[in-house]
Write an enzyme that holds these catalytic residues in place. Structure first.
Site, PDB file in Angstrom:
ATOM      1  N   CYS A   2       0.881  -1.169   0.000  1.00 15.47           N
ATOM      2  CA  CYS A   2       0.000   0.000   0.000  1.00 15.47           C
ATOM      3  C   CYS A   2       0.913   1.212   0.000  1.00 15.47           C
ATOM      4  O   CYS A   2       1.454   1.590   1.035  1.00 15.47           O
ATOM      5  CB  CYS A   2      -0.916  -0.007   1.227  1.00 15.47           C
ATOM      6  SG  CYS A   2      -1.902   1.501   1.393  1.00 15.47           S
ATOM      7  N   GLU A 111      -3.745   0.884  -6.286  1.00 12.35           N
ATOM      8  CA  GLU A 111      -2.801  -0.163  -6.657  1.00 12.35           C
ATOM      9  C   GLU A 111      -2.718  -0.189  -8.174  1.00 12.35           C
ATOM     10  O   GLU A 111      -3.672   0.191  -8.869  1.00 12.35           O
ATOM     11  CB  GLU A 111      -3.255  -1.517  -6.102  1.00 12.35           C
ATOM     12  CG  GLU A 111      -2.147  -2.538  -6.002  1.00 12.35           C
ATOM     13  CD  GLU A 111      -0.946  -2.016  -5.228  1.00 12.35           C
ATOM     14  OE1 GLU A 111       0.028  -1.577  -5.893  1.00 12.35           O
ATOM     15  OE2 GLU A 111      -0.970  -2.039  -3.986  1.00 12.35           O
TER      16      GLU A 111
END
Length: 229
Positions: A2, A111
Site C-alpha cells: 500500500c 494499486e
C-alpha cells in the site's frame, strides 16, 4: 503493498466515525487524494495516561515507521508497510506490533495492475463514504528532545478479486476488531493478522486515471472512475 491512498475526511468526522476524540490540535492535514510516503497522516490510537482512563483519539503521524533506535529519518520511505506474516518477529516492528498499534483511516487505496505496455491504476474503496480501517503500527523517534511520531500500514496476501490487481493488500479491520487491535494492554495480536473476506467482498475495484501516478496531482478527480483503454 500500500504505497498510495486517499484521506478525505477532517478529524472531527473521523473522530465521530471511530468513536474517538480529536487530538490533532492544529496539526491535522487537509483532504489528501494522493497520500504518499513520508506525508503527515491521521491515525486512531488508544492510550491510557497515568491515573486516567483509556482514551481513543485521532493523532497526526508521519507515514513511514522509524524505530526509536534509528540514527535518522532517512529510511522512513522504505518502512511504509509491514508484512503481517512477519511483523511479530522483525526487530523494526515487533515492539510496535505488541504495544503500539493504530488504525489508519482511508477513503480507499491505489494499486497498479500490470497491463500491456503500461500499468493501470485502481482505487479500492467501499464507495459509500465509510472509511476503511487499515491496520497500522506507530513508533516515536526522538532528536534533541523533539519527538517524531511515525507509522506503517500492515499488508497481507491479497484475497478475492484483489488478487487480479496485486498480490498484496492492506490488512483491513472490520469494526468488531477495532477495540482488540487498538488495546495497548493486549500484547499478542496474532489472531487479528488474518484478513477478513467480508470487507474485501464489499470493495469496489475502480479503474482510475493515470493522473494518480504523479504525486503532484492531488484533487478529487483522481477518485473518479476512468474508462479502460
Amino acid at each position: 503493498m500500500c504505497g498510495r491512498y486517499a484521506s478525505t475526511k477532517d478529524p472531527a468526522l473521523l473522530a465521530a466515525e471511530f468513536d474517538a476524540v480529536d487530538g490533532t490540535g492544529d496539526e491535522a492535514p487537509g483532504a489528501d487524494y494522493n497520500v504518499a510516503p513520508t506525508k503527515h497522516v491521521m491515525a486512531v490510537v488508544e492510550r491510557k495516561p497515568e491515573d486516567e482512563e483509556l482514551e481513543r483519539s485521532i493523532r497526526v503521524m508521519r507515514w513511514g515507521l522509524v524505530p526509536h533506535w534509528a540514527k535518522d529519518l532517512s529510511g522512513a520511505a522504505k518502512m511504509i508497510n509491514a508484512r503481517a506474516e512477519t511483523v511479530l518477529s522483525k526487530p523494526a516492528y515487533k515492539q510496535s506490533a505488541m504495544k503500539r498499534r493504530c488504525i489508519v483511516p482511508a477513503a480507499g487505496w491505489y494499486e497498479w495492475q500490470p497491463a500491456e505496455g503500461r500499468k493501470q491504476p485502481y482505487f479500492m474503496t467501499l464507495g459509500d463514504d465509510t472509511s476503511l480501517a487499515m491496520a497500522g503500527l506507530w513508533s516515536v523517534w526522538w532528536k534533541d528532545d523533539v519527538p517524531t511520531v511515525t507509522c506503517a500500514v500492515l499488508t497481507t496476501e491479497s484475497i478475492g478479486a484483489l488478487t487480479e490487481v496485486h498480490n498484496r493488500m492492506p490488512l483491513l479491520l472490520p469494526q468488531d476488531r477495532w477495540s482488540a487491535w487498538l488495546d495497548p494492554a493486549s500484547l499478542d495480536p496474532s489472531e487479528l493478522l488474518v484478513p477478513d473476506p467480508s470487507i474485501v467482498e464489499a470493495l469496489e475495484v475502480r479503474p482510475v486515471s493515470t493522473d494518480v501516478n504523479s504525486v503532484k496531482n492531488n484533487n478529487a478527480s483522481l477518485l473518479e472512475r476512468a474508462e479502460l483503454p
